[in-house]
Design a protein around this motif. Structure first.
Motif, short mmCIF file in Angstrom:
data_model
loop_
_atom_site.label_atom_id
_atom_site.label_comp_id
_atom_site.label_asym_id
_atom_site.label_seq_id
_atom_site.Cartn_x
_atom_site.Cartn_y
_atom_site.Cartn_z
N ARG A 34 0.83 -1.19 0.00
CA ARG A 34 0.00 0.00 0.00
C ARG A 34 0.88 1.25 0.00
O ARG A 34 0.60 2.22 -0.73
CB ARG A 34 -0.92 -0.01 1.22
CG ARG A 34 -1.95 1.11 1.24
CD ARG A 34 -2.84 1.01 2.46
NE ARG A 34 -3.64 -0.21 2.45
CZ ARG A 34 -3.40 -1.26 3.21
NH1 ARG A 34 -2.34 -1.27 4.01
NH2 ARG A 34 -4.15 -2.33 3.16
N ALA A 35 1.94 1.25 0.80
CA ALA A 35 2.82 2.41 0.87
C ALA A 35 3.53 2.64 -0.47
O ALA A 35 3.65 3.78 -0.93
CB ALA A 35 3.85 2.21 1.99
N PHE A 36 3.97 1.56 -1.09
CA PHE A 36 4.66 1.69 -2.38
C PHE A 36 3.69 2.15 -3.45
O PHE A 36 3.98 3.07 -4.23
CB PHE A 36 5.28 0.34 -2.77
CG PHE A 36 6.03 0.38 -4.08
CD1 PHE A 36 7.33 0.87 -4.13
CD2 PHE A 36 5.44 -0.06 -5.25
CE1 PHE A 36 8.03 0.91 -5.32
CE2 PHE A 36 6.13 -0.03 -6.45
CZ PHE A 36 7.44 0.46 -6.49
N ALA A 37 2.51 1.54 -3.49
CA ALA A 37 1.53 1.87 -4.52
C ALA A 37 1.06 3.31 -4.42
O ALA A 37 0.77 3.96 -5.43
CB ALA A 37 0.34 0.92 -4.43
N SER A 38 0.99 3.83 -3.19
CA SER A 38 0.47 5.19 -3.01
C SER A 38 1.35 6.24 -3.68
O SER A 38 0.87 7.32 -4.02
CB SER A 38 0.34 5.50 -1.52
OG SER A 38 1.61 5.52 -0.90
N THR A 39 2.61 5.91 -3.88
CA THR A 39 3.51 6.89 -4.51
C THR A 39 3.98 6.49 -5.90
O THR A 39 4.38 7.35 -6.69
CB THR A 39 4.76 7.12 -3.63
OG1 THR A 39 5.46 5.87 -3.46
CG2 THR A 39 4.37 7.67 -2.27
N GLN A 40 3.92 5.17 -6.22
CA GLN A 40 4.51 4.70 -7.46
C GLN A 40 3.50 4.22 -8.50
O GLN A 40 3.84 4.08 -9.67
CB GLN A 40 5.51 3.57 -7.17
CG GLN A 40 6.64 3.94 -6.24
CD GLN A 40 7.47 5.10 -6.75
OE1 GLN A 40 7.81 5.15 -7.94
NE2 GLN A 40 7.80 6.04 -5.89
N PHE A 41 2.27 3.93 -8.09
CA PHE A 41 1.26 3.47 -9.05
C PHE A 41 0.68 4.66 -9.81
O PHE A 41 0.56 5.77 -9.27
CB PHE A 41 0.13 2.72 -8.34
CG PHE A 41 0.42 1.26 -8.11
CD1 PHE A 41 1.72 0.79 -8.04
CD2 PHE A 41 -0.60 0.34 -7.95
CE1 PHE A 41 2.00 -0.55 -7.82
CE2 PHE A 41 -0.35 -1.00 -7.73
CZ PHE A 41 0.96 -1.44 -7.67
N ALA A 42 0.32 4.41 -11.05
CA ALA A 42 -0.32 5.44 -11.86
C ALA A 42 -1.76 5.63 -11.40
O ALA A 42 -2.44 4.66 -11.07
CB ALA A 42 -0.29 5.03 -13.34
N SER A 43 -2.20 6.87 -11.36
CA SER A 43 -3.58 7.16 -11.01
C SER A 43 -4.50 6.64 -12.12
O SER A 43 -4.24 6.88 -13.31
CB SER A 43 -3.78 8.66 -10.84
OG SER A 43 -5.13 8.96 -10.55
N GLN A 44 -5.54 5.90 -11.75
CA GLN A 44 -6.44 5.33 -12.75
C GLN A 44 -7.88 5.75 -12.48
O GLN A 44 -8.30 5.85 -11.32
CB GLN A 44 -6.32 3.79 -12.76
CG GLN A 44 -4.93 3.32 -13.15
CD GLN A 44 -4.87 1.82 -13.37
OE1 GLN A 44 -5.90 1.17 -13.58
NE2 GLN A 44 -3.67 1.26 -13.34
N LYS A 45 -8.61 6.01 -13.57
CA LYS A 45 -10.01 6.42 -13.47
C LYS A 45 -10.86 5.53 -14.37
O LYS A 45 -10.35 4.92 -15.29
CB LYS A 45 -10.16 7.88 -13.86
CG LYS A 45 -9.40 8.84 -12.96
CD LYS A 45 -9.57 10.28 -13.38
CE LYS A 45 -8.78 11.22 -12.47
NZ LYS A 45 -8.93 12.63 -12.85
N ARG A 46 -12.15 5.48 -14.08
CA ARG A 46 -13.02 4.63 -14.88
C ARG A 46 -14.44 5.20 -14.88
O ARG A 46 -14.79 6.05 -14.04
CB ARG A 46 -13.03 3.21 -14.32
CG ARG A 46 -13.69 3.10 -12.97
CD ARG A 46 -13.67 1.68 -12.46
NE ARG A 46 -14.12 1.65 -11.08
CZ ARG A 46 -13.78 0.73 -10.21
NH1 ARG A 46 -12.95 -0.23 -10.57
NH2 ARG A 46 -14.24 0.76 -8.98
N GLY A 47 -15.25 4.68 -15.81
CA GLY A 47 -16.65 5.07 -15.89
C GLY A 47 -16.86 6.41 -16.57
O GLY A 47 -15.92 7.16 -16.86
N PHE A 48 -18.13 6.71 -16.81
CA PHE A 48 -18.51 7.94 -17.51
C PHE A 48 -18.05 9.18 -16.74
O PHE A 48 -17.64 10.18 -17.33
CB PHE A 48 -20.04 7.96 -17.70
CG PHE A 48 -20.53 9.18 -18.38
CD1 PHE A 48 -20.34 9.37 -19.75
CD2 PHE A 48 -21.18 10.18 -17.66
CE1 PHE A 48 -20.79 10.52 -20.38
CE2 PHE A 48 -21.63 11.33 -18.28
CZ PHE A 48 -21.44 11.50 -19.65
N LEU A 49 -18.11 9.08 -15.42
CA LEU A 49 -17.73 10.23 -14.60
C LEU A 49 -16.24 10.25 -14.27
O LEU A 49 -15.79 11.15 -13.56
CB LEU A 49 -18.55 10.23 -13.30
CG LEU A 49 -20.07 10.37 -13.47
CD1 LEU A 49 -20.76 10.28 -12.12
CD2 LEU A 49 -20.40 11.69 -14.17
#
Length: 376
Positions: free
Chosen positions: A2-17
């Motif tokens: 969780r700590a690694f992902a919070s800074t190294q994962f790409a932000s992802q979005k989904r859905g119409f909104l």
């Protein structure tokens, strides 16, 4: 994770909104495939990242599509070597595996995923940034079997020392690597576990096969005439392949011509034993009077019988290297040998580097005293 992902994962979005995908969802199992890397990778690496995730799904058994054994093998070979070739893909692959073993509804699929983590560690290691996160993740994970967890920790420790390969994993090496997770531990097992497995013990002598194989190979290859024996490391690729063969139960020493290769492996085997030959509970006693023969003999008299058998065999082997003619060739006297084997026979229960350094001379003296007892 969780700590690694919070800074190294790409932000992802989904859905119409275009709502942001929650972090917990990004680091947990999914039955769907991904369409982009988990991490912030260059756009041109998207195809490889998506393919690696699909390979992981198929290997773990969480993919509806039937995959032949040949295709599964070739897919893993591609996955291993894309990590060897492309450093940026290494953390992505391990993060994908971590995601798929977290909350996986199938225990067998999760075990397949963990085994694949161990297999891929033969090919490449995570980056310095991600490595401690993966170590902590493995350490805290509810892995189904103790042996598998120890195998993973052993792999992490090994690759931490050796780093990633510079050459791609061969078909032969991958065949061997894929068998190791289901094998009894030779490197990293406890001496008791090794001795309880008839496959790993010479019935005639009651000694671990690997111990006799490696010392015999050192002798037959002229180790007693090799300068720097036990000080000079063997070729890294040859050492790694030979260790892999031993771990897979298929040792082949025919192509080895340098005694430094088995010498390096002997040190590794002793260092990786789950428990040191001299119990940690006796460490302080050993350090109190390391040069006193009565103290050393008293310790030897009280260690477990199986450990004593191995220690006597090893010290007998080392004492043969103290003949003046041998020392003239190897340039390794008793003090040199004791310096090399001190940390493998004794294991400081305190991990503080200052304490480790302070006791190194005591460990050397204790082992030298043991060698001298067996050479007189």
């Amino acid at each position: 994770m969780r700590a690694f992902a919070s800074t190294q994962f790409a932000s992802q979005k989904r859905g119409f909104l275009r709502r942001k995908v929650p972090l917990e969802e990004m680091i947990s199992y999914t039955s769907e495939t991904i369409t982009r890397p988990l991490m912030n990778l260059p756009r041109e690496m998207t195809r490889d990242a998506v393919r690696s995730f699909q390979i992981i799904q198929r290997y773990m058994g969480n993919f509806d599509e039937e995959v032949s054994s040949k295709d599964k093998f070739n897919n893993v070979l591609w996955l291993a070597n894309v990590g060897v070739r492309n450093q940026a893909m290494r953390d992505e692959i391990f993060c994908q595996l971590a995601k798929q073993v977290t909350g996986n509804p199938s225990s067998s699929a999760a075990e397949n995923g963990w085994s694949l983590v161990g297999v891929l560690l033969y090919a490449f290691r995570p980056t310095q940034l991600f490595f401690p996160h993966l170590e902590a993740f493995v350490d805290s994970a509810p892995i189904s079997t103790v042996t598998l967890k120890r195998f993973l920790n052993l792999q992490l420790g090994r690759v931490k020392r050796t780093g990633s390969r510079t050459s791609e994993l061969s078909v032969e090496e991958l065949h061997l690597a894929l068998t190791v997770p289901s094998r009894p531990l030779v490197f990293g097992g406890s001496l008791g576990e090794i001795m309880a497995n008839p496959e790993l013990v010479n019935e005639a002598t009651g000694l671990p096969c690997v111990l006799e194989q490696l010392t015999g190979l050192i002798t037959s290859l002229g180790g007693d005439r090799t300068e720097g024996l036990f000080r000079v490391p063997g070729n890294g690729d040859t050492v790694a392949l030979t260790r892999l063969q031993i771990e897979a139960g298929q040792p082949d020493f025919s192509g080895i011509h340098d005694p430094n290769v088995p010498a390096s492996l002997l040190k590794e085997w002793l260092r990786d034993l789950a428990d040191p030959l001299i119990p940690e509970s006796m460490y302080d006693e050993c350090m109190a009077k390391p040069a006193d023969r009565d103290t050393v003999q008293s310790v030897l008299d009280r260690i477990p019988d199986t450990s004593l058998r191995v220690v006597k065999y090893l010290l007998g082997f080392l004492s043969n290297l103290l003949h003046p003619d041998v020392q003239a060739s190897t340039k390794m006297d008793g003090s040199n040998l004791a310096l090399v084997f001190g940390p493998t026979l004794l294991r400081n229960p305190v991990s503080d580097l200052k304490d480790v350094f302070a006791n190194s001379s005591g460990e050397q003296t204790f082992v030298l005293t043991m060698i001298e007892i067996f050479s007189t």
